[in-house]
Design a protein around this motif. Structure first.
Motif, PDB file in Angstrom:
ATOM      1  N   ASN A  85       0.827  -1.214   0.000  1.00  0.00           N
ATOM      2  CA  ASN A  85       0.000   0.000   0.000  1.00  0.00           C
ATOM      3  C   ASN A  85       0.858   1.260   0.000  1.00  0.00           C
ATOM      4  N   GLU A  86       1.960   1.234   0.744  1.00  0.00           N
ATOM      5  CA  GLU A  86       2.856   2.392   0.753  1.00  0.00           C
ATOM      6  C   GLU A  86       3.479   2.603  -0.625  1.00  0.00           C
ATOM      7  N   LEU A  87       3.854   1.507  -1.300  1.00  0.00           N
ATOM      8  CA  LEU A  87       4.412   1.610  -2.650  1.00  0.00           C
ATOM      9  C   LEU A  87       3.360   2.160  -3.614  1.00  0.00           C
ATOM     10  N   GLN A  88       2.124   1.657  -3.512  1.00  0.00           N
ATOM     11  CA  GLN A  88       1.054   2.170  -4.373  1.00  0.00           C
ATOM     12  C   GLN A  88       0.801   3.650  -4.106  1.00  0.00           C
ATOM     13  N   LEU A  89       0.840   4.041  -2.838  1.00  0.00           N
ATOM     14  CA  LEU A  89       0.641   5.451  -2.489  1.00  0.00           C
ATOM     15  C   LEU A  89       1.748   6.301  -3.080  1.00  0.00           C
ATOM     16  N   LYS A  90       2.998   5.831  -2.985  1.00  0.00           N
ATOM     17  CA  LYS A  90       4.125   6.574  -3.558  1.00  0.00           C
ATOM     18  C   LYS A  90       3.957   6.709  -5.075  1.00  0.00           C
ATOM     19  N   GLN A  91       3.573   5.597  -5.727  1.00  0.00           N
ATOM     20  CA  GLN A  91       3.371   5.645  -7.176  1.00  0.00           C
ATOM     21  C   GLN A  91       2.223   6.594  -7.533  1.00  0.00           C
ATOM     22  N   ASP A  94       3.492  10.133  -7.169  1.00  0.00           N
ATOM     23  CA  ASP A  94       4.361  10.481  -8.300  1.00  0.00           C
ATOM     24  C   ASP A  94       3.530  10.732  -9.556  1.00  0.00           C
ATOM     25  N   SER A  95       2.557   9.855  -9.804  1.00  0.00           N
ATOM     26  CA  SER A  95       1.685  10.010 -10.964  1.00  0.00           C
ATOM     27  C   SER A  95       0.887  11.306 -10.866  1.00  0.00           C
ATOM     28  N   PHE A  96       0.406  11.609  -9.672  1.00  0.00           N
ATOM     29  CA  PHE A  96      -0.359  12.844  -9.457  1.00  0.00           C
ATOM     30  C   PHE A  96       0.515  14.071  -9.714  1.00  0.00           C
ATOM     31  N   ALA A  97       1.766  14.019  -9.243  1.00  0.00           N
ATOM     32  CA  ALA A  97       2.685  15.143  -9.472  1.00  0.00           C
ATOM     33  C   ALA A  97       2.937  15.310 -10.967  1.00  0.00           C
TER      34      ALA A  97
END
Length: 141
Positions: A85-91, A94-97
């Motif tokens: 979940n933390e990896l998905q949140l980071k991705q 990043d995608s949002f940025a």
């Protein structure tokens, strides 16, 4: 005969006294022998209780060990899920940025292009000018 009777009675009394002495010694000896037997019986009873307590403690220890193993497996699964979940949140961040940057670029390009209504109005003006020029050129001919 009477003297003999008295001697026999006296001998009988002596034998009875000796017999009573032996009986009392026998009873005392039996009492001392029963005490270790009674102690042994008490110790055996206590040993049985201790064995039962030990079995209960061993069973409880096994139960707690099994519960610890289950809880450890569950914790490991939850830690793995948390990492995913933390990896998905980071991705996602990043995608949002990246999406925000593209939006800003697109917005700045849009802002640099003249407004669509302005272009439409300019086109209409040019068409009017064209018609007027055509009508003037038609009159001149």
């Amino acid at each position: 005969m009477e003297a003999k009777c008295e001697e026999v009675k006296e001998a009988k009394r002596v034998v009875v006294r000796e017999l009573e002495g032996h009986k009392s010694q026998l009873v005392a000896a039996e009492n001392t022998q029963e005490t270790p037997q009674e102690k042994e019986a008490i110790f055996m009873n206590q040993r049985g209780l201790l064995d039962i307590n030990m079995e209960q403690i061993v069973a409880e220890c096994k139960s707690l060990s099994d519960k610890l193993a289950r809880d450890t497996r569950l914790k490991d699964k939850l830690v793995q899920a948390l990492k995913r979940n933390e990896l998905q949140l980071k991705q996602a961040r990043d995608s949002f940025a990246n999406t925000q940057q593209q939006h800003i670029k697109t917005q700045s390009k849009r802002d640099s292009v003249p407004d669509g209504n302005c272009l439409l109005q300019r086109r209409r003006d040019l068409e009017k000018l064209k018609r007027s020029l055509i009508s003037k050129a038609g009159c001149v001919c």
